[in-house]
Design an enzyme around this catalytic site. Structure first.
Site, PDB file in Angstrom:
ATOM      1  N   SER A   1      52.307  22.229  76.868  1.00 41.77           N
ATOM      2  CA  SER A   1      53.539  21.476  76.686  1.00 41.77           C
ATOM      3  C   SER A   1      53.661  20.172  77.462  1.00 41.77           C
ATOM      4  CB  SER A   1      54.737  22.360  77.036  1.00 41.77           C
ATOM      5  OG  SER A   1      55.937  21.732  76.695  1.00 41.77           O
TER       6      SER A   1
ATOM      7  N   GLY B   1      56.185  17.576  77.973  1.00 38.79           N
ATOM      8  CA  GLY B   1      57.312  18.281  77.369  1.00 38.79           C
ATOM      9  C   GLY B   1      58.008  17.602  76.218  1.00 38.79           C
TER      10      GLY B   1
ATOM     11  N   ASP C   1      47.653  30.151  81.121  1.00 40.30           N
ATOM     12  CA  ASP C   1      46.414  29.683  80.508  1.00 40.30           C
ATOM     13  C   ASP C   1      46.488  29.980  79.016  1.00 40.30           C
ATOM     14  OD1 ASP C   1      43.816  29.311  79.542  1.00 40.30           O
ATOM     15  OD2 ASP C   1      42.880  29.992  81.390  1.00 40.30           O
TER      16      ASP C   1
ATOM     17  N   CYS D   1      46.034  14.342  69.703  1.00 46.25           N
ATOM     18  CA  CYS D   1      46.184  12.878  69.754  1.00 46.25           C
ATOM     19  C   CYS D   1      44.807  12.229  69.638  1.00 46.25           C
ATOM     20  CB  CYS D   1      46.908  12.431  71.015  1.00 46.25           C
ATOM     21  SG  CYS D   1      46.160  12.996  72.558  1.00 46.25           S
TER      22      CYS D   1
END
Length: 448
Positions: free
Chosen positions: A263, A266, A313, A384
């Site tokens: 995340s 965030g 993890d 990305c």
């Protein structure tokens, strides 16, 4: 502010020695001098970022006019010449004489008086020759030409050429050098969009609409993010439109349970929590205490209570969450080839051999992600990067898992995005071709 050039020299040396990542080194200095003159801070930022983004081009030019090659220079001299050449070649508002003189002064101040003449000679030669620099011939060696012209390692050029045409590849890598405005996502829970724009403009920021989504705004001409009232009040988060599209494609609905597995910092978790309008629950996880602190800092600023954090993890299954989540967001660790315009370290530090290892890691995480999706729920997979092995091939692998099927993304995307694979459940966004970062989004639904 202390001499901006000297601060830039220190930052560039840290990055050159790989002691710190560029965005951290630059950000820490800006934080320390946040109340200094805006023009000094702007010059420092442009000098650091310009030297980094054009480093391969700059090194090529220095090597043309220096008997000692860049790789063999002392670290301080190397960084001095790079930042001096950057000012001469790419910062038109700085007189060449000032760039040369200030670098010579810094060489002497830092105990390199004996090499100050060398620094002066190389920079003044570049200044005299800058209109006649013999760059590689694009017709004879396109890869070398594009590498030097766009400051991009040749292996990355070759990597892109396996998937895209020469014209597309040039558009992609050229886009990484274009000036970037800050893209933010309006948090609709915090007030109206008009109120946010008014607050930003009151604080001196220039505001433009985003290119793809109504909640996206592009801001510029502000001094320091934390000085913006609307930022401190949590009215927006910094987030590229590609990431917002991933959040929109996840289609969060009020009352749902959502897991964001990787995340930090965030953005997607907060985007989802905002769309839940105070209902449901978002669990935002990441691997380390440092990343959890980033999450907590953003959550606290925005003030949402329907989101909590946890260190975990992502490769390790959590049986307590088995088949319990309406939506699982899985933005896996990736090569980052789609955001090299914002994170310069990627193109200099990434090695081609690392790509295969990343695919293995991603599949470990994605395999675990599948276990959390409840019947009828969805998995939103994103990266990305613009590497087919990390993206399309992983998505096809996911779609082949028992009990999951791709979901048409058409309802979630703006009409201006015309991507052929949208009905197949995934899209690849390309920098320079689409108005956002390079980003992959794929969605699967667990059949009932």
């Amino acid at each position: 502010m202390q001499n901006p050039r000297e601060l830039a020299l220190d930052v560039l040396m840290k990055i050159d020695k790989k002691e710190e990542l560029s965005h951290i080194a630059i950000g820490e200095t800006l934080e320390k001098y946040q109340f200094s003159e805006k023009k000094d801070r702007a010059f420092f930022t442009r000098l650091c970022q310009g030297t980094l983004e054009r480093r391969l081009t700059i090194d090529y030019v220095i090597d043309l006019y220096s008997k000692t090659k860049v790789r063999k220079m002392k670290p301080l001299v190397r960084s001095l010449l790079r930042m001096g050449a950057c000012q001469i070649l790419f910062m038109d508002h700085i007189p060449d004489s000032a760039a040369c003189n200030e670098c010579v002064k810094l060489a002497k101040k830092r105990g390199f008086s004996k090499l100050s003449g060398f620094v002066n000679g190389v920079l003044r030669t570049i200044s005299r020759q800058k209109q006649e620099i013999p760059f590689p011939d694009r017709n004879k060696d396109f890869e070398k030409y594009l590498s030097v012209a766009c400051s991009m390692p040749e292996w990355i050029i070759r990597h892109f050429l396996r998937s895209y045409s020469e014209a597309e590849t040039e558009t992609i890598v050229s886009s990484f050098l274009e000036p970037k405005k800050t893209t933010v996502s309006w948090m609709e829970s915090s007030g109206s969009r008009e109120e946010l724009i008014a607050s930003l403009e009151k604080d001196g920021a220039k505001v433009e609409d985003g290119k793809l989504l109504p909640e996206a705004l592009r801001i510029s001409h502000y001094d320091f993010l934390r000085r913006l009232t609307s930022f401190r009040e949590g009215r927006f988060i910094v987030q590229d439109e590609s990431s917002m599209l991933a959040g929109k494609a996840a289609d969060p609905k009020e009352g749902q349970k959502i897991l964001d597995m990787c995340s930090a910092p965030g953005g997607k978790a907060l985007y989802a929590a905002d769309k839940l309008h105070g209902t449901g629950q978002v669990l935002a996880r990441d691997l380390t205490e440092y990343k959890e602190e980033l999450l907590k800092e953003n959550i606290e600023r925005v003030g949402f209570e329907n989101i909590r954090t946890q260190i975990w993890d992502a490769r390790i299954p959590d049986e307590r969450l088995a088949e319990s989540m309406d939506v699982v967001l899985c933005d896996v660790p990736c090569s980052g080839l789609g955001i090299m315009g914002k994170k310069q370290d990627i193109k200099y530090n990434l090695e081609e051999s690392a790509l295969e290892d990343l695919v293995k890691l991603q599949r470990e995480i994605l395999k675990t992600a599948l276990t959390y999706v409840k019947p009828g729920g969805s998995l939103l997979f994103s990266t990305c990067t613009i590497n087919p092995k990390e993206n399309e091939e992983n998505f096809r692998w996911l779609a082949g898992q028992t009990g999951f099927e791709p979901e048409d993304l058409t309802p979630f995307l703006p009409e201006t995005l015309d991507i052929k694979t949208v009905k197949e459940g995934y899209i690849q966004l390309l920098p320079g071709i689409h108005p956002c970062d390079g980003f992959f989004i794929g969605k699967l639904r667990r059949t009932k």
